[in-house]
Design a protein around this motif. Structure first.
Motif, short mmCIF file in Angstrom:
data_model
loop_
_atom_site.label_atom_id
_atom_site.label_comp_id
_atom_site.label_asym_id
_atom_site.label_seq_id
_atom_site.Cartn_x
_atom_site.Cartn_y
_atom_site.Cartn_z
N GLU A 45 0.83 -1.20 0.00
CA GLU A 45 0.00 0.00 0.00
C GLU A 45 0.86 1.25 0.00
OE1 GLU A 45 -3.29 2.35 -0.22
OE2 GLU A 45 -3.13 0.16 -0.45
N LEU A 46 2.01 1.22 0.71
CA LEU A 46 2.92 2.36 0.71
C LEU A 46 3.49 2.61 -0.68
CD1 LEU A 46 4.91 1.92 4.05
CD2 LEU A 46 3.26 3.70 3.50
N LEU A 47 3.80 1.53 -1.40
CA LEU A 47 4.31 1.68 -2.76
C LEU A 47 3.25 2.33 -3.66
CD1 LEU A 47 6.84 1.06 -4.42
CD2 LEU A 47 5.77 -1.09 -5.10
N HIS A 48 1.99 1.95 -3.46
CA HIS A 48 0.89 2.57 -4.21
C HIS A 48 0.78 4.06 -3.87
CE1 HIS A 48 -3.05 3.29 -5.95
NE2 HIS A 48 -3.46 3.73 -4.78
N LEU A 49 0.92 4.41 -2.58
CA LEU A 49 0.82 5.80 -2.15
C LEU A 49 2.00 6.64 -2.68
CD1 LEU A 49 -0.38 5.29 1.53
CD2 LEU A 49 -1.71 6.22 -0.37
N ILE A 50 3.16 6.01 -2.77
CA ILE A 50 4.34 6.70 -3.33
C ILE A 50 4.05 7.13 -4.76
CG2 ILE A 50 6.71 6.38 -4.13
CD1 ILE A 50 7.14 4.60 -1.66
N ARG A 51 3.49 6.22 -5.54
CA ARG A 51 3.18 6.53 -6.94
C ARG A 51 2.04 7.54 -7.03
NH1 ARG A 51 3.45 0.10 -8.28
NH2 ARG A 51 5.71 -0.05 -8.59
N PHE A 52 1.06 7.41 -6.15
CA PHE A 52 -0.09 8.32 -6.18
C PHE A 52 0.32 9.75 -5.87
CE2 PHE A 52 -3.59 10.49 -3.98
CZ PHE A 52 -4.57 10.43 -4.97
N HIS A 53 1.20 9.93 -4.87
CA HIS A 53 1.64 11.27 -4.46
C HIS A 53 2.90 11.73 -5.18
CE1 HIS A 53 -1.24 11.74 -1.16
NE2 HIS A 53 -0.99 10.50 -0.80
N SER A 54 3.44 10.87 -6.06
CA SER A 54 4.72 11.17 -6.72
C SER A 54 5.78 11.52 -5.68
CB SER A 54 4.56 12.32 -7.72
OG SER A 54 3.65 11.98 -8.73
N ALA A 55 5.85 10.73 -4.63
CA ALA A 55 6.75 10.99 -3.52
C ALA A 55 8.19 10.67 -3.88
CB ALA A 55 6.33 10.18 -2.29
N ASP A 56 9.11 11.42 -3.30
CA ASP A 56 10.54 11.23 -3.55
C ASP A 56 11.20 10.39 -2.46
OD1 ASP A 56 10.91 13.14 -5.89
OD2 ASP A 56 9.97 14.43 -4.40
N ALA A 57 10.52 10.24 -1.33
CA ALA A 57 11.11 9.49 -0.22
C ALA A 57 10.04 9.03 0.76
CB ALA A 57 12.16 10.34 0.51
N VAL A 58 10.43 8.04 1.57
CA VAL A 58 9.59 7.55 2.66
C VAL A 58 10.38 7.70 3.95
CG1 VAL A 58 8.36 5.59 3.66
CG2 VAL A 58 8.39 5.91 1.18
N VAL A 59 9.81 8.39 4.93
CA VAL A 59 10.45 8.55 6.24
C VAL A 59 9.71 7.68 7.24
CG1 VAL A 59 11.01 10.15 8.10
CG2 VAL A 59 11.20 10.90 5.74
N LEU A 60 10.44 6.78 7.90
CA LEU A 60 9.85 5.97 8.96
C LEU A 60 10.08 6.71 10.27
CD1 LEU A 60 10.91 2.33 7.95
CD2 LEU A 60 8.84 3.62 7.35
N ALA A 61 9.00 7.22 10.86
CA ALA A 61 9.09 8.03 12.07
C ALA A 61 8.80 7.18 13.30
CB ALA A 61 8.11 9.19 12.00
N GLY A 62 9.34 7.61 14.43
CA GLY A 62 9.08 6.91 15.69
C GLY A 62 10.06 5.78 15.91
N GLU A 63 9.69 4.86 16.79
CA GLU A 63 10.54 3.72 17.12
C GLU A 63 10.42 2.66 16.03
OE1 GLU A 63 9.45 2.36 20.96
OE2 GLU A 63 9.93 4.25 21.97
N VAL A 64 11.50 2.47 15.29
CA VAL A 64 11.49 1.56 14.14
C VAL A 64 12.47 0.43 14.39
CG1 VAL A 64 11.88 1.36 11.67
CG2 VAL A 64 10.93 3.47 12.61
N ASP A 65 12.00 -0.81 14.22
CA ASP A 65 12.87 -1.98 14.28
C ASP A 65 13.49 -2.15 12.91
OD1 ASP A 65 14.16 -4.35 14.60
OD2 ASP A 65 12.38 -5.55 15.06
#
Length: 446
Positions: free
Chosen positions: A174-194
């Protein structure tokens, strides 16, 4: 950018050739064969361009231009000229030193100038709402809001955060779909990430099919990148955070800069000191210099010096206003009846603060530092705000050149603490330069 770099490099080496040899270049011994400097210049420019490519200085990073790219340009250039020096020693080449001395700095300056112009264009676009990098910020609602606020602060990062929370934030597809939908240049994982979780690994793999990058938020707010260093230990990447230092050689250099700078400004601005003193004395009763107790480094009180800009006995009026203020920070407003006509003028251009150069010479202030606070303010400081007292107060500071009296108390504290935690002599020089600009434009002056 690739074309511009190549043009700059070729232009540089041929300018160096023209300055050294004119229109009739000599032959050069290349060890295995002889050649003209024209062919040598072409070869040098080609190798230099390839080196820039290998060091990825043209790589469009989401975080924009900065020290990282400058370091890459210097590394790529040093490799080329260092390798050429070693080659010339081995084969005893007779390459003109003047030719190389001109080509090296001219090329570096040219490459940096191109990026400086691009930065100006990009910043203008950001101010107009264009050229913004779209970033999906993924995580829980609290950390997502915090991260979006940080990257969009004053619009200076050139990034626009798109918050993604809930179920969508846990589904790589779903994130990959949202990246294409918003023409995003990056994904930031916020908060406590494993970082070793299957989710992060799968997301990394899926991003391979897109141009978007993956960024992990460290949640280290108010820490400059110069204090961070990635250290792999046993296959685990650890972020080393260097503790701020308030003594030692670097602080000794700061004190030397204060002394030299204060003496320089006292000499060069002496006509302004004299004219201001005469104007203050001639237009209102009272002394020329106003003294007020402020709280300095480690909570030690001292008397601050200013040109008097208010009528005599205005302190009583000010005390009443201080008690009635909202929040911790107190500033005298424009149009205040206690301010003299001359005082209004010298406040507009911060001329009233020039006598603080003597505080700098005495050692209870620095050219750059947090705003010197009055005792009444310090009594209301939170634990965080008290860290402002770890360094000497300054004649100017980060918050003064970022809006000065136009800032809220919270913003002023954030900027002062950022300075306290991340100060360096280079940062001080930058703030002094920006102060001159702010004073000349009277931007945010009180």
């Amino acid at each position: 950018m690739s074309v511009l770099d190549t043009v700059v490099v070729f232009f540089t080496v041929f300018v160096a050739q023209l300055l050294r040899f004119g229109t009739d270049p000599n032959a050069v011994n290349l060890g295995l064969f002889d050649s003209s400097y024209t062919y040598f210049s072409c070869a040098l420019a080609t190798v230099w361009s390839l080196s820039l490519l290998l060091f990825r200085v043209r790589y469009t990073r989401v975080l924009g231009f900065g020290n990282y790219e400058i370091a890459r340009i210097l590394q790529a250039t040093l490799v080329v000229f260092g390798g050429l020096s070693i080659y010339s020693l081995i084969f005893q080449l007779e390459i003109s030193r003047l030719y190389l001395v001109v080509a090296f700095p001219l090329g570096v300056l040219g490459l940096l100038a191109v990026r400086w112009v691009i930065q100006i264009i990009m910043r203008a676009g950001v101010r107009n709402g264009r050229s913004l990098t779209r970033v999906l910020v993924v995580g829980d609602e609290h950390h997502v809001d915090q991260t979006v606020t940080a990257i969009e602060r004053k619009g200076r990062s050139g990034m626009r955060g798109i918050p993604i929370t809930g179920a969508d934030s846990a589904d790589p597809e779903e994130l990959l779909h949202l990246i294409r939908f918003h023409s995003a240049d990056a994904v930031v994982l916020a908060g406590e990430v494993d970082t070793g979780s299957p989710f992060v690994r799968e997301l990394t793999w899926r991003l391979e099919s897109s141009r978007a990058e993956l960024l992990l938020s460290t949640q280290l707010y108010g820490v400059r990148s110069t204090r961070l260093r990635l250290e792999p230990v046993g296959g685990l990447p650890l972020v080393h955070v260097e503790a701020p230092r308030y003594r030692g050689l670097k602080y000794g250099v700061k004190r030397a800069m204060d002394l030299v700078g204060a003496v320089f400004f006292l000499i060069i601005l002496s006509p302004i000191y004299l004219a201001t003193a005469i104007a203050v004395k001639a237009t209102s009763a009272g002394g020329v210099i106003y003294r007020q107790e402020r709280i300095g480094q480690n909570g030690v009180p001292f008397n601050i010096y200013k040109f008097r800009s208010m009528y005599v006995d205005a302190d009583k009026y000010l005390e009443a206003l201080i008690q009635q203020r909202e929040g911790v920070l107190f500033k005298v407003g424009k149009g205040d009846p206690s301010i003299t006509p001359v005082g209004a003028f010298i406040r507009r251009f911060s001329i009233d603060e020039l006598p603080q150069m003597f505080n700098v010479l005495k050692g209870n202030m620095s050219l750059v530092g947090p705003r010197p606070a009055i005792a009444n303010e310090v009594e209301r400081y939170s634990v965080d705000a008290r860290r402002r007292l770890l360094v000497k107060p300054g004649l100017t500071g980060l918050w003064q050149v970022s809006g000065r009296s136009d800032l809220s108390w919270e913003e002023a504290v954030y900027l002062d603490l950022f300075y306290v935690e991340n100060w360096s002599n280079f940062v001080d020089c930058t703030i002094l330069f920006r102060t001159v600009k702010a004073v000349l434009t009277s931007d945010g002056a009180r």
